[in-house]
Design a protein around this motif. Sequence first.
Motif: not given
Lengths: 181, 314
Positions: B2-5
Motif C-alpha cells: 500500500k502507498k503510505p499517503y
Amino acid sequence: MVEKSRIMDSTSMKRALRRLSTEIAETNQGADDLYLVGIRRRGVPLAERIRDKIEQIEGVKPLYGILDITLYRDDLSTVGANPIVNRTELEEDIDGKTIVLIDDVLYTGRTIRAALDQLMDFGRPKRVQLAVLIDRGREHRELPIQADFVGKTVPTKQTEIIKVMLKEFDDVEAVGIFERP
Amino acid sequence: MKKPYRRRDLLGIRDLSPAEIVGILDTAETFTEISSREVKKVPALRGKTIINLFFEASTRTRTSFELAAKRLSADAVNISVSSSSLSKGETLLDTALNLDAMAPDCIVVRHSSAGVPHQLAKVSQAAIVNAGDGSNEHPTQALLDAMTIREHKKHIDGLEVAIVGDILHSRVARSNIHLLTKLGANVRIAGPGTLVPGDLASFVSDGLTVCPHVEDALHGADVVMILRIQRERQDSAYFPTLREYSIHYGLTNDRLDLARKDAIVLHPGPMNRGIEIASDVADGSRSLILDQVKYGVAVRMAVLYLASGSPTGN
C-alpha cells in the motif's frame, strides 16, 4: 495474469545461481575487494544467495549492500505518484572496490542506469559489473547497458512480462513468462 | 504494497489516519540516510518547483524546508511577507493566484492566521503544505517530534508524554496532541490555567489528561515536551511575570527527576533559556532538541516528496 510458460524451476534456478557465482569469482580472481550490491526488491535475495555461494567457493565472504533506486528513477510520473522508498544500505565505503550489481531481470536498462547514478553518489568504485538472473535480450534495451553475467537469456515480446518468483516474496522458486494484462 | 499517503496537501494532523502518519514517518526514516551522505542530494524531485511562502518570520522551519527541497533536487524559492505584494495591498487570494500562475508544484505556507493553508488549497493547483497556521496546526513539527520519539523509544504506543507550557497559543501542541493520541500515546497537559484552553476535553476522545500541576504531568513521563513561552503574546498578562512562570513551570533538572530515568526532553525552539527550560536541561544528556532539528529535514523531505511526487501533485 496468465502464466504462458515456466522457464525455470527451483532446481534450474539454483543451478543458474551456482554458475553465476562461479563466473563472478573466476572473473574477479577471488572475492577480495568484491562488493555484491543487490537492487531492491528481488535483486536483494539473489545477491544474498550469490554471496553465500562465493563464500563456499572462495572461503571469503564478499562485501554486501542493498540499493533502493526509487529516488533515482526517471519515470516517477509514469509509475504513479510516490512509490514507496526503502533504505539503501552499504556496509562499507565503495571507493576502489569492484562492485557487482545484481538484479533479477534486465529489460530496458533504465533500472541499471538509476543504480549506476546512485552508486556514483556514494563514491568511486574501481569498476562496476552487472549480474542478472534473466536477460530479456538486447532488442528491448533503451540504453547502452549489457550484463557481464547472465543466468539465462530469454527472448520475449514487449507484451510479455518475466516474473522471477522467490520464496521471500512469492512462496515459490521459479521464473515464468506472463502475458501483460 | 500500500502507498503510505495518497493526499495532495498536508494541511494538518487532525485529518490524517494513524496509517497515513506512520506512512510519512516510515518514508522520513528512509530519507535520514541521504543527509548523512557525502553527496547529500538525490534526483527525485528534479524539475519540480517549491515555493516557501512565509508570512511569519522563521529561520529554522524555512531553512529546513529549503534544505529538504534542495536535497531532493527541487528548485526552492523563498518569499517572505516583507518583500511580497501583500504589503502593497494585494489580497492573500490574489497573491496565491499569481503564484499559482507560475506553475509551482508545491507551496509551503506559514501564516499567523488559522486556516490560510486550507483556503489556499481550495484555489491552488499546487500541493499546499502547512508550515504553521496561527494557533491551529504545525503538522511537520509534530511529525518530526514523533520521529524523534520513535527513533529513541522505538515506539509511540503506550508512552506517557507530558506537554508543558502555553497550550493556548501553541499550534505545536495541537498537532502533537492529535498525532500522539492517534498513535496510542497518553498525553498529559500542564500549564498556567490561563494558557490551557477549557475545551481540550472535546479535542480528542481519549488519551488526553489535563493535569492541575506540572509535577503531575512530569511524574513517570517517558517524554517531556516543553513549549516556548511566546513572549510576543504576553501583553494580555496570562501570568504575572516571566520569573514567576519560570519558578512554577520551568523545566529544571529537579523537576525532570520526576520523569522516568530514560525520559527524553523535546522543545520546538527557539528556546527561552532560563524561562521555560533551564540551560543545564537544554544542554543535558536527555535533551534531543538538536535531533529534532536533524529529523526535521528528513520529515520535510518526505512530505515534499509525497506532496509533489507527480506532475500534477496528485
